[in-house]
Enzyme design. Structure first.
Site, PDB file in Angstrom:
ATOM      1  N   LYS A   1     -11.097  52.653   8.108  1.00  0.00           N
ATOM      2  CA  LYS A   1     -11.776  52.474   6.826  1.00  0.00           C
ATOM      3  C   LYS A   1     -13.015  53.360   6.814  1.00  0.00           C
ATOM      4  O   LYS A   1     -13.915  53.204   7.632  1.00  0.00           O
ATOM      5  CB  LYS A   1     -12.162  51.014   6.620  1.00  0.00           C
ATOM      6  CG  LYS A   1     -12.852  50.739   5.287  1.00  0.00           C
ATOM      7  CD  LYS A   1     -13.146  49.257   5.130  1.00  0.00           C
ATOM      8  CE  LYS A   1     -13.818  48.946   3.811  1.00  0.00           C
ATOM      9  NZ  LYS A   1     -14.111  47.496   3.669  1.00  0.00           N
TER      10      LYS A   1
ATOM     11  N   LYS B   1      -7.998  53.400   4.471  1.00  0.00           N
ATOM     12  CA  LYS B   1      -8.734  53.218   3.221  1.00  0.00           C
ATOM     13  C   LYS B   1      -9.907  54.197   3.180  1.00  0.00           C
ATOM     14  O   LYS B   1     -10.673  54.245   4.147  1.00  0.00           O
ATOM     15  CB  LYS B   1      -9.250  51.781   3.119  1.00  0.00           C
ATOM     16  CG  LYS B   1     -10.026  51.483   1.844  1.00  0.00           C
ATOM     17  CD  LYS B   1     -10.499  50.033   1.813  1.00  0.00           C
ATOM     18  CE  LYS B   1     -11.257  49.745   0.521  1.00  0.00           C
ATOM     19  NZ  LYS B   1     -11.758  48.355   0.468  1.00  0.00           N
TER      20      LYS B   1
END
Length: 339
Positions: free
Chosen positions: A211, A264
């Site tokens: 992420k 992400k």
């Protein structure tokens, strides 16, 4: 002129679909759902056209709307009735995600994934309780020449204890899968151990394994009321410049027991999605985040893009890069187009 090789032969209408290398299905998608304990009615999210915060009483109806499109899985994000420095409403039995999960799993066939994080629950908007990080080469207290720079950051190990409690509370409520998103070191091992100790060894973990600290999260922070009140999250989310580090992060999560590996954001990091697909046998998920969704809508509102075409092309690119699952705000619209 020798034109023995003519790739255009296979681009004709009736053969084109037969040789298509990548396809999308509604079952590839996970639809985000925002449940808000502070409201009694649906509240449109201005920066994310077509999406709303829904009250707990509307959570089942909202998920049923998703299921009607052919999408079978939802990710629940919660906006609690109150916040504090520790984010304690994240793990209480009557919390917003816990109550919504109980209702949705009792009344629908949706596969329910829950976001396991603290940013929506802390009053400072960071992903865990805070501590002071001291930086500098010399300590004024112990000798000359030091320049202490006290900086607030998330207390990693204290956060692990909170994540354990959150994950177990979600499993208690009936969650089918839990998804830790805070990028804390050791979070998968901590959650796996806590779930197993409580008899939830069957509940898988979808880890936000890579992420990045991204500018594409802006609209989500409005949607989930989780923007940090100061600073940023660069101390615990990944540097967008780093690719090799992503493989190290993901490998650690695999060793700790992650079942699904999330990247992400998605579109700016398709190289990472592709690298994970080559390196690991685990299912790979990608989060087509709020900023990716909002910018396409903004361009479409200007008349510059065809929203249906660019949404489909964007999700195809994520699938082509190697994602097995796509968490996306386009889930319902594209699913309806596919069916």
């Amino acid at each position: 002129m020798d034109l023995t090789h003519r790739p255009r032969r296979l681009r004709q209408d009736r053969v084109r679909d037969l040789v298509s290398e990548t396809s999308l299905e509604p079952t590839d998608f996970i639809a985000p759902v925002f449940v808000d304990a502070t409201t009694d009615e649906r509240v449109p999210i201005e920066s994310m056209p077509g999406h709303e915060r829904v009250p707990i009483d509307e959570s089942v109806a909202r998920v049923e709307e998703v299921l009607e499109t052919g999408v079978e899985a939802v990710m629940l994000f919660g906006i609690p009735e109150s916040k504090d420095p520790e984010g304690t409403r994240a793990w209480v039995d009557d919390g917003v995600v816990q109550e919504a999960t109980r209702r949705i799993t009792a009344e629908t066939d949706a596969y329910v994934v829950t976001d396991v994080c603290l940013c929506e629950y802390t009053d400072h908007g960071h992903c865990g309780p805070l501590e002071k990080e001291l930086r500098g080469e010399v300590d004024h207290e112990h000798g000359p020449g030091c320049d202490h720079d006290p900086t607030l950051t998330v207390d990693n190990d204290a956060t692990l204890e909170a994540l354990e409690r959150i994950a177990v509370s979600h499993a208690d409520a009936g969650a089918d899968m839990v998804a830790p998103s805070g990028m804390m070191d050791g979070m998968v091992a901590a959650i796996r151990g806590a779930l197993d100790d409580e008899g939830y060894d069957h509940v898988p973990i979808m880890s936000y394994a890579a992420k990045y600290e991204s500018a594409f999260y802006g609209p989500f922070r409005d949607a989930a009321d989780g923007a940090p009140s100061f600073g940023n999250r660069r101390h615990y989310q990944m540097d967008p410049a780093n690719a090799r580090e992503a493989l190290r992060e993901v490998r650690l999560d695999v060793e700790e027991g992650a079942d699904v590996l999330m990247v992400k954001p998605a579109l700016p990091y398709l190289d990472i999605v592709s690298a994970l697909r080559r390196e690991f046998d685990h299912p790979v998920a990608a989060y087509n985040v709020s900023g990716e969704y909002a910018m396409l809508h903004a361009a479409a509102e200007k008349g510059w893009l065809d929203i249906e075409a660019v949404a489909l092309e964007s999700l195809l690119s994520i699938k082509r890069a190697g994602a097995d699952l796509i968490l996306t705000y386009f889930a319902e619209d594209v699913a309806e187009e596919l069916t």
